[in-house]
Design a protein around this motif. Structure first.
Motif, PDB file in Angstrom:
ATOM      1  N   PHE A 121      10.675  -4.913 -12.714  1.00  0.00           N
ATOM      2  CA  PHE A 121       9.880  -3.732 -11.862  1.00  0.00           C
ATOM      3  C   PHE A 121       8.787  -3.283 -12.385  1.00  0.00           C
ATOM      4  O   PHE A 121       8.158  -2.438 -11.889  1.00  0.00           O
ATOM      5  N   ASP A 163       4.268  -5.090 -10.432  1.00  0.00           N
ATOM      6  CA  ASP A 163       4.016  -4.869  -9.010  1.00  0.00           C
ATOM      7  C   ASP A 163       4.739  -6.162  -8.187  1.00  0.00           C
ATOM      8  O   ASP A 163       5.400  -5.974  -7.099  1.00  0.00           O
ATOM      9  N   PHE A 169       8.477  -5.753  -7.874  1.00  0.00           N
ATOM     10  CA  PHE A 169       8.994  -4.339  -7.772  1.00  0.00           C
ATOM     11  C   PHE A 169       9.546  -4.191  -6.274  1.00  0.00           C
ATOM     12  O   PHE A 169       8.820  -4.399  -5.303  1.00  0.00           O
ATOM     13  N   THR A 170      10.793  -3.946  -6.130  1.00  0.00           N
ATOM     14  CA  THR A 170      11.149  -3.582  -4.682  1.00  0.00           C
ATOM     15  C   THR A 170      12.203  -2.689  -4.817  1.00  0.00           C
ATOM     16  O   THR A 170      12.830  -2.630  -5.839  1.00  0.00           O
ATOM     17  N   VAL A 171      12.497  -1.735  -4.008  1.00  0.00           N
ATOM     18  CA  VAL A 171      13.432  -0.858  -3.949  1.00  0.00           C
ATOM     19  C   VAL A 171      14.715  -1.499  -3.186  1.00  0.00           C
ATOM     20  O   VAL A 171      14.726  -1.939  -2.338  1.00  0.00           O
ATOM     21  N   ALA A 209      12.914   5.805  -7.070  1.00  0.00           N
ATOM     22  CA  ALA A 209      11.496   5.395  -6.574  1.00  0.00           C
ATOM     23  C   ALA A 209      10.880   4.635  -7.617  1.00  0.00           C
ATOM     24  O   ALA A 209      10.056   3.886  -7.019  1.00  0.00           O
ATOM     25  N   VAL A 210      11.055   4.875  -8.764  1.00  0.00           N
ATOM     26  CA  VAL A 210      10.028   4.372  -9.544  1.00  0.00           C
ATOM     27  C   VAL A 210      10.298   2.940 -10.124  1.00  0.00           C
ATOM     28  O   VAL A 210       9.569   2.142 -10.262  1.00  0.00           O
ATOM     29  N   THR A 211      11.934   2.777 -10.129  1.00  0.00           N
ATOM     30  CA  THR A 211      12.202   1.395 -10.739  1.00  0.00           C
ATOM     31  C   THR A 211      12.744   0.617  -9.712  1.00  0.00           C
ATOM     32  O   THR A 211      12.835  -0.523  -9.801  1.00  0.00           O
ATOM     33  N   GLY A 212      13.207   1.213  -8.387  1.00  0.00           N
ATOM     34  CA  GLY A 212      13.842   0.668  -7.576  1.00  0.00           C
ATOM     35  C   GLY A 212      15.336   0.476  -7.814  1.00  0.00           C
ATOM     36  O   GLY A 212      16.077  -0.251  -6.863  1.00  0.00           O
ATOM     37  N   ARG A 250       0.551   4.517 -10.660  1.00  0.00           N
ATOM     38  CA  ARG A 250       1.739   3.704 -10.266  1.00  0.00           C
ATOM     39  C   ARG A 250       2.864   4.442  -9.986  1.00  0.00           C
ATOM     40  O   ARG A 250       3.492   4.300  -8.894  1.00  0.00           O
ATOM     41  N   ARG A 274       4.450   4.729  -6.382  1.00  0.00           N
ATOM     42  CA  ARG A 274       5.827   4.502  -5.897  1.00  0.00           C
ATOM     43  C   ARG A 274       6.417   5.700  -5.532  1.00  0.00           C
ATOM     44  O   ARG A 274       7.563   5.671  -4.567  1.00  0.00           O
ATOM     45  N   ALA A 314       5.587   5.939  -1.893  1.00  0.00           N
ATOM     46  CA  ALA A 314       5.989   4.800  -1.026  1.00  0.00           C
ATOM     47  C   ALA A 314       7.402   5.014  -0.584  1.00  0.00           C
ATOM     48  O   ALA A 314       7.996   5.007   0.478  1.00  0.00           O
TER      49      ALA A 314
END
Ligand code: GLU
Length: 567
Positions: A452, A455, A458-460, A534-537, A555, A559, A562
Motif C-alpha cells: 500500500f 500507489d 494501494f486498494t481499499v 483509509a490510508v493503508t486499505g 498522499r 487517501r 478518497a
C-alpha cells in the motif's frame, strides 16, 4: 585354490573379466587411510541424480555436514549415477547448487567448476560412480576368485518374466514357507552351473550379472547398533542379490560397500528405507574384508494430511522440493534453522540463549535425534523465519526482498528498485529494539504487508466497518484531515486522534470504554481503524504514525478524501 561346483574359481574369474588386470590391493593403495585427528568423522551425501533435492534429503545431508565439520573431519559429495535409465539431465548440477544454498558445503567430491560443469575435487575420487566401473569390477572379480560370487546368465527378459510370475504368485500365495522354499530351489538352480555352460554362454555373447553367494540363514540374526535407532537384531541375508548388472555397472549395495570403504567413510547417514538392506551390506563388508562404517538410519519426514493423520512427506507435497522454498521466498537461514529444530529438540533452547550465534555454533548431538519421523510443519517454519527476519536490519531486508521480487514478481521488484531508500524506510518500521515486529515469514509476504505504500498497489479492501454509521466515519476523516500535521511527533499526533474521537463521541480511554461501552459510539481504537483503513486499505498495518510519516501529507490527505468520497 577355491572351487565352486568343482570349477576353479580363478579360471572362472579370468573368463568373466579378462580385461580386468588390477587387483584389489592396487586399488587400496590409491585410497590410503585418511590422516585425520582422533574422532574426526568422514561423512558423505550420496544422491542419485534423478531430480530435485527433497526436504527429506537435505535432512540427512545436514546431519552429515554437521557431524563432519564439528569433528574436524571431511564431508564429501558422491554422485550415485549407476542407473542411467532414471538419470535426469542437469539434475546433478542443480543438486549441487541447491545444496550450497542451504549451507551444505562439501570439502571434496563432485563439484561445479567455473563453467558450471561437474568435476572432481579431492584425492578419493572419481566421485561419480559411473566413472568407477573398473574399480567395482576389480572387486567383483576378486569375489569370484574367492568363491563368494558367481555369474548368472539369466537374461533381463527372463528376470522380468520371473518377477511377473513371482508377483502373481505373491498375490495368490500366502503360504510363505512354500514361497521361501521355491525361492531357495530357484537359487540353488542358479548356483548350479558348469564351466562349459559358462563358456558356451560367453561364446554366444549372452549377457550376465554377478550375484553374491549368500551364506546367511534367515532364522539366524546379526546383531547391529544403529547410532540413532540403537541396538537391533536383523535376519541374516540369504538372498543371492546382484552385485554387478549385465552392463558391468554395480547395484547400490555393491557400490555402497566398495565406495564407502575406499573413500574412508566413517559414518553412513541415510534414510531408513535402507534398513531392510542392511544385512546385505554387512555381508558384503564381511566378504570384501572391509570394516563396516557406523550407520545412522534417519526416519522419514512426516506431515499431517487433511484428516490430521501422519503420512510420509511425498515428492509431490508442497515443501518437498527445496527449489520451491526459493520461489516461496524463504531465506535459506530460516530453512537451515528449522531443520536444526527438527533434528535436535534442544536447539530452540540453545538458540534463545544464543540469539546472535549462527546455527553452526550449536553443538549438534546424535543422541538428541528423534527415532521416529519428524513432523514437517509450515507454521513452525514460518515462526522460525519471522524471528530471523525480524533481527535483520532494514537495508538487508530491502536488498533481499528486492532480489527475490526481481526474480519472481518483476513489476514489484522494479518498484522497489526505483527508490531503494523509500523501500528501506518502510522496512525500517518496527525494526530494532528488544521486540522487533515479526511480520515477514517470506519475501513474498512483503507485498501484501507493505504494497500500500505504492500507489500502484494501494486498494481499499472492501471492508466497511458495519457497526458504525457512514456519517461518523466521514466526520472522523474530515476532522483528521483538518488537523493533520506531519511535523507533529507521535504523541502529539496520537493526542489529536483522541481529541477527534472525544469530540465525536468515541471514548479516548479504553478502560472507560470497556466499563461503559453503551455511552460511546466506539473508542479511540475505532477512530484509528477508520484512518488505517483509509490510508493503508487494510485493518492491519505497521505503526500508523510511521506509515503517515513515510507517505507524506499529500498522499495521506488524498487517501482520506478518497475514502470519504467513497462512503
Ligand atoms: N543413492 C542413495 C539414495 O539416494 C544413497 C543412499 C546412501 O546415502 O547410502 O538413496
Amino acid at each position: 585354490m577355491a572351487l565352486m561346483n568343482g570349477i576353479d574359481t580363478n579360471t572362472l574369474a579370468e573368463l568373466l573379466f579378462p580385461d580386468i588386470k588390477m587387483l584389489p590391493e592396487n586399488i587400496e593403495a590409491r585410497y590410503p587411510v585418511r590422516d585425520l585427528p582422533e574422532g574426526a568423522k568422514v561423512t558423505r551425501f550420496a544422491p542419485s541424480p534423478t531430480g530435485f533435492v527433497h526436504f527429506g534429503g537435505l535432512f540427512p545431508s545436514t546431519v552429515g555436514e554437521r557431524l563432519a565439520h564439528q569433528s574436524g573431519g571431511v564431508f564429501y559429495l558422491r554422485i550415485e549415477d549407476t542407473d542411467a535409465k532414471r538419470e535426469v539431465e542437469g539434475a546433478a548440477e542443480g543438486l549441487i547448487r541447491t545444496l550450497a544454498t542451504y549451507g551444505i558445503h562439501f570439502d571434496e567430491g563432485a563439484i561445479l567448476d567455473e563453467s558450471g560443469k561437474i568435476s572432481d575435487k579431492g584425492a578419493y575420487g572419481p566421485y561419480r560412480q559411473s566413472e568407477r566401473a573398473e574399480i567395482y569390477q576389480t572387486f567383483a572379480k576378486q569375489l569370484i576368485r574367492e568363491g563368494k560370487a558367481y555369474p548368472c546368465f539369466t537374461t533381463e527378459e527372463e528376470l522380468d518374466e520371473l518377477s511377473q510370475v513371482n508377483k502373481k504368485e505373491e498375490l495368490k500365495n500366502t503360504d510363505w514357507q512354500a514361497e521361501a522354499e521355491a525361492r531357495r530351489l530357484e537359487m540353488l538352480a542358479r548356483r548350479n552351473f558348469t564351466l562349459d555352460e559358462v563358456k558356451e554362454h560367453l561364446a554366444a555373447g549372452h549377457p550376465f550379472v554377478i550375484r553374491i553367494l549368500a551364506d546367511g540363514t534367515p532364522d539366524a540374526k546379526v546383531k547391529f547398533t544403529d547410532l540413532i535407532k540403537g541396538n537391533m537384531e536383523i535376519p541374516e541375508n540369504d538372498e543371492d542379490f546382484v552385485l554387478l548388472k549385465s552392463d558391468g555397472i554395480p547395484t547400490y549395495h555393491f557400490a555402497h560397500a566398495v565406495d564407502d570403504h575406499l573413500m574412508r567413510t566413517t559414518h553412513v547417514i541415510r534414510g531408513e528405507e535402507w534398513l531392510p538392506s542392511l544385512a546385505k551390506h554387512l555381508q558384503l563388508f564381511r566378504y570384501l574384508g572391509f570394516r563396516a562404517p557406523k550407520y545412522m538410519h534417519i526416519a522419514q519426514i512426516m506431515k499431517l494430511d487433511e484428516a490430521g493423520n501422519k503420512k510420509k512427506l511425498s515428492k509431490r507435497d508442497m515443501g518437498a522440493n527445496m527449489d520451491d522454498y526459493t520461489r516461496m521466498g524463504y531465506c535459506p537461514e530460516a530453512v537451515c534453522e528449522y531443520i536444526m529444530t527438527l533434528l535436535n529438540s534442544n536447539y530452540e533452547e540453545w538458540h534463545m540463549q544464543n540469539p546472535e550465534k549462527p546455527y553452526t555454533d550449536f553443538p549438534f548431538n546424535i543422541k538428541k535425534m528423534s527415532t521416529s519421523g519428524c513432523l514437517f510443519d509450515f507454521n513452525k517454519l514460518n515462526d522460525v523465519s519471522k524471528n530471523i527476519i525480524s533481527r535483520m536490519d532494514a537495508a538487508a531486508v530491502t536488498e533481499k526482498v528486492t532480489a527475490w521480487a526481481l526474480d519472481f514478481d518483476p513489476a514489484f521488484g522494479a518498484l522497489l528498485q526505483r527508490d531503494p531508500s523509500y523501500a528501506e524506510s518502510i522496512f525500517a518500521i518496527g525494526r530494532g529494539g528488544n521486540k522487533p515486529r515479526k511480520d515477514l515469514a517470506t519475501w513474498a509476504d512483503a507485498k501484501p504487508y507493505m504494497g500500500f505504500f505504492y500507489d500502484e498497489y494501494f486498494t481499499v479492501e472492501d471492508v466497511y466497518p458495519e457497526n458504525f454509521s457512514k456519517e461518523d466515519i466521514k466526520a472522523v476523516l474530515a476532522n483528521f484531515a483538518d488537523i493533520f500535521d506531519p511535523t507533529d511527533d507521535s504523541s502529539a499526533w496520537f493526542a489529536k486522534i483522541k481529541e477527534i474521537g472525544a469530540k465525536l463521541g468515541f471514548a479516548a480511554d479504553m478502560k472507560l470504554y470497556k466499563q461503559n461501552s453503551d455511552d460511546y459510539k466506539g473508542s479511540v481504537a475505532d477512530v484509528s481503524m477508520f484512518l488505517r483503513l483509509a490510508v493503508t486499505g487494510k485493518m492491519n498495518s505497521p505503526d500508523m504514525y510511521s506509515v503517515m510519516q513515510i507517505l507524506g501529507k499529500e498522499r495521506v490527505l488524498a487517501r482520506i478524501k478518497a475514502m470519504a468520497d467513497a462512503l
